[in-house]
Design an enzyme around this catalytic site. Sequence first.
Site, short mmCIF file in Angstrom:
data_model
loop_
_atom_site.label_atom_id
_atom_site.label_comp_id
_atom_site.label_asym_id
_atom_site.label_seq_id
_atom_site.Cartn_x
_atom_site.Cartn_y
_atom_site.Cartn_z
N ASP A 1 -58.55 -22.96 50.13
CA ASP A 1 -58.67 -22.92 51.58
C ASP A 1 -57.25 -22.97 52.16
O ASP A 1 -56.28 -23.25 51.43
CB ASP A 1 -59.55 -24.05 52.12
CG ASP A 1 -60.10 -23.71 53.50
OD1 ASP A 1 -59.53 -22.83 54.18
OD2 ASP A 1 -61.10 -24.32 53.93
C1 BGC Z 1 -61.17 -22.86 56.99
C2 BGC Z 1 -61.80 -21.71 56.23
C3 BGC Z 1 -61.23 -20.41 56.69
C4 BGC Z 1 -59.73 -20.45 56.52
C5 BGC Z 1 -59.04 -19.18 56.96
C6 BGC Z 1 -59.66 -22.78 56.99
O1 BGC Z 1 -59.12 -23.71 57.86
O2 BGC Z 1 -61.58 -24.07 56.41
O3 BGC Z 1 -63.20 -21.74 56.43
O4 BGC Z 1 -61.79 -19.36 55.96
O5 BGC Z 1 -59.22 -21.50 57.34
O6 BGC Z 1 -59.17 -19.02 58.31
#
Ligand code: BGC
Length: 767
Positions: free
Chosen positions: A286
Site C-alpha cells: 500500500d
Molecule cells: C490506500 C489504498 C490505495 C492507495 C493508492 C492508500 O492510501 O490505502 O487503498 O489504493 O492509497 O491510492
Amino acid sequence: MKKTILAISMAALFFSCAKDNSQDAKMNEFIDKLMSEMTIEEKIGQLNLKSNWTYFQTNATLPEEAEAIQQLKEGNMGAFYGFTNMQQIKQLQEIAMQGKHKIPLIFGNDVIHGFETSYPTPLAISNSWNMDLVEESARMAAKEASSVGINWVYSPMVDICRDARWGRIVEGGGEDPYLGGEIAKAYVRGYQGEDLSADNSVMVCVKHYALYGGAEAGRDYNSVFLSRQEALNGFMNPYKQAAIAGAGSYMSSFNEFEGIPATCNHYLLTEVLRDQWGFKGFVVSDATAVNEIIAHGIGDQQEVARRALQAGLDMDMGSDAFVKTLKKSYDEGKVSEEDINKACRRILEAKWKLGLFEDPYKYLKEGRDSVEIRNAEQLAFARKIAQECQVLLKNNGVLPLKKNAKIALIGPFADNAKEMEGAWAMSHRADENVTILQGVKEALEGGSVTYAQGSYIFEDEAKEESVTYGLMKMFRPDMEFPSVHPLPQSTLLAEAVRVARNADVVVACLGELNNMSGEGSSRSDISMPDAEENLLKALKATGKPLVLVLTTGRPLLLNWENENCDAILNTWNLGAEAGHAIADVLFGDVNPSGKLTTSFPRANGQMPIYYNHKNTGRPHGDTDPYRKFVSCFMDVENGPLYYFGYGLSYTTFEYGDIKLSGKEMDQNGNITASITVKNTGDREGKETVQLYIHDIYSTSTRPVKELKGFQKINLKPGETKTVEFKITAEELKYYDHDLNFVCEPGDYEIMIGTNSNDVKTATLTVK
Ligand code: BGC
C-alpha cells in the site's frame, strides 16, 4: 450422447491446457532472456512504483524536469500510479520504450466504484446481493478506465469489517466472509474479463491484504489482534476466492498481524497467499507502507525493505525504499539475486499477461476515451445498479409516494450533487451527479416539490469545516475555501419548518458527508450528525408524514429515526445517477430489494457487532432484558437495530418450511435444501433468500450462524417459487484449531430465511 459431450469437453480441456502451457513456455523463454540481459539495478527499478502529484489529474504535458520523467529515465520505475490522462500515459510509455530493454510500464489507479462514471460505493453495491451487477460494474469500469490507458485497478477492496466506526467500511462488501468471497470473484471476473490481454480488460489489485478491516476499535491503520483461526474463518475467504478466480495482483495492507506488519509478513504474503492458495501474480505495498514498517518499529529503511522483499512483497508503492536500499543489501549479501529475481519476474509476467510487450500502446487509441467515458450505456447502468442497492429499513405504508403529492424535500443532501458520490471519487465528475431534487422533479406527475436545505451537518462550524475541507487543504494549503455556515442555522431551520408545514409529506435527505467515511475517517460515535438530528426533530414536530432518505458511507445509529420516522430508505452513496434511482424507488417505479450486508448497531458500545458471532458459555438472547452473569449489556440489548441480511420491500414474502432431500449426508455426498417463497403482496418484487448453517457441536467453537448461500429471485404478485440450495461438505468446512480445513461429522442446523434473524430451521446429520 453424454459420452460424446464428455469426450468433447475433455478435448477442449486438453487443448486449453496445452495452449496455456505453450503460452507459459513462450512467456518464460521471453522473460528468461530479458532478465539475463538486465543489471541488478534495472531489476530493482522494476520493483518501484510512484505517482507524481504535481501533474496528477491535469492535462499538462509532463516537463522534462518532472520527477516522474527523471526517475523513469534513470530506470527506476516499473509502474506509475494516478495518471488519468491518455496523453500523459502515452508520453510516459514512449519514454519507457526508449529504454535499453523496452520494458513497458503498467499504469495503476484507484478505480473503486467506476472510473469517470461513478457507480454506488462498494458497500452500497454489496447490498444488492446481485453478483451479475457486481461483475457488470467492474466490466463497465474496466472499459472506461482502459480507454485512457489505465490497465491496473486498485480494486476490489475485500476487507471484512465488523465495526462501523472504521471509515473504510464503505469500500468493502460488509461483514460476511462467504458473501465477500462471492463478491470478490465477481469483481475479478468483471475487471479482468475473459481475456486479460484484451484492450478493455484491466488487472485487479485485491486489497488490503490482509485483515485491514479488523483494525482495533475501528481506528484506521490500527493493529489487528486476531488468532490465525479466526482470521482464516471470519476474514480471509474473500482474499482466497479472489486468488482462486485468478486475480493478477494484491496490495499488502498497513496493519500488523501477529506482531508483524502485513507488508513484511511472510505468513500472509508467502505461506498463505502463495503456498496455500496458489497465487502466482505480484504483490504491491500500500502507499508508503514499506517505509511505515519503520514506524511500526521493525528497523531502518534498509532493514524493512529487505524484510518486505523476503517476506514476499514484489513492488514498493511510494516509499522509494526498494530503489534506495536493495542494491546496498545485495552488495552486503543481505538479499540474494534470487530474492530480487523472483519479484522482478512476477512483475514482468504481469506485463506480459496484459499483452504490453506485444503492444505497449494497445489501449491508447485516439478518441477512444471520448466514446467510452460517461456514454449513455454507462449512465443507464449507473441508474440500474443504484436502484438495486437501496435498502428500505422501515415503512409504515407512507412509501411509495404518490406522483401527485405535494412534497417538501428537505436537508443538506437533497440538492447536493457532490455528496451523492461517496469516498474515492478521484476521477469521477461528482458535480454532475443527479441530485435527489432533480430526480424527484422529473418523476412527479401533477405533484409539486419544494426544497429547503434545513440545516448544516454539524452545529459546530469548525468541526464541519475540518470535515468538509480537511482533505483538500492537505493538497492545496494555499487555497481559500468559502464558509461552511454562511447563514445562521436558525434561518435554515425556520425555512424548512415553513416548507414542511405546507406539504403533504416531508422527505428529509440526511446523512454523512463523503469525507466522513473512507480512508482516515474513523468515527468514535456513529450517530446522525447533530445539526441534522435537530432538523429531523423539528420536522417531526410539524406532524407531517416523515420519510428519511439516508446518504451514508457506514451504518449509523438510527434508534430515534426508527421510532419516529414513517419510513427510512437507506441509499448509501449512489453516484452519477443517484437522484434518478432514488426517485425510482421513492415513487415505486422500482420496488426496493437491497438487503444489509452490515449490522446496524443500537449503540456505539456494541461495536464490533456482527451476526456470525460465537454463542459464549453464557449466552443471552438478542432482545432479552438484562440479566446478571450472562453475556449482555446493562443498558442496551445484544442484537442490532437492523440485522445482517435485512431489508424490506413494497410487497411481502412468505416462506414455507425447509425440505431436505435427506436427513443424513456422507462426507462425499450432497443434499438439497429447498424452501418455497410466495409473494403475498400486490406488487412484483425481488427477494434474496439466504441459507445459513450452524454446527451444533464441533471440536472448536463455531458461530451461531454462517451464511453459505443465497439466491435473488423475482416474484410476481401471488407467485410462488421453490428455491434450492445444494449442500456438500465444502459448505460445512472450517479451519479447525490445527488450521486444517475440515467438515466435522455431527448435527448441523440448516437455516433459510429472509434475513439472518428470521429463518426456518431443519437438522442435517453429517457422517
Ligand atoms: C490506500 C489504498 C490505495 C492507495 C493508492 C492508500 O492510501 O490505502 O487503498 O489504493 O492509497 O491510492
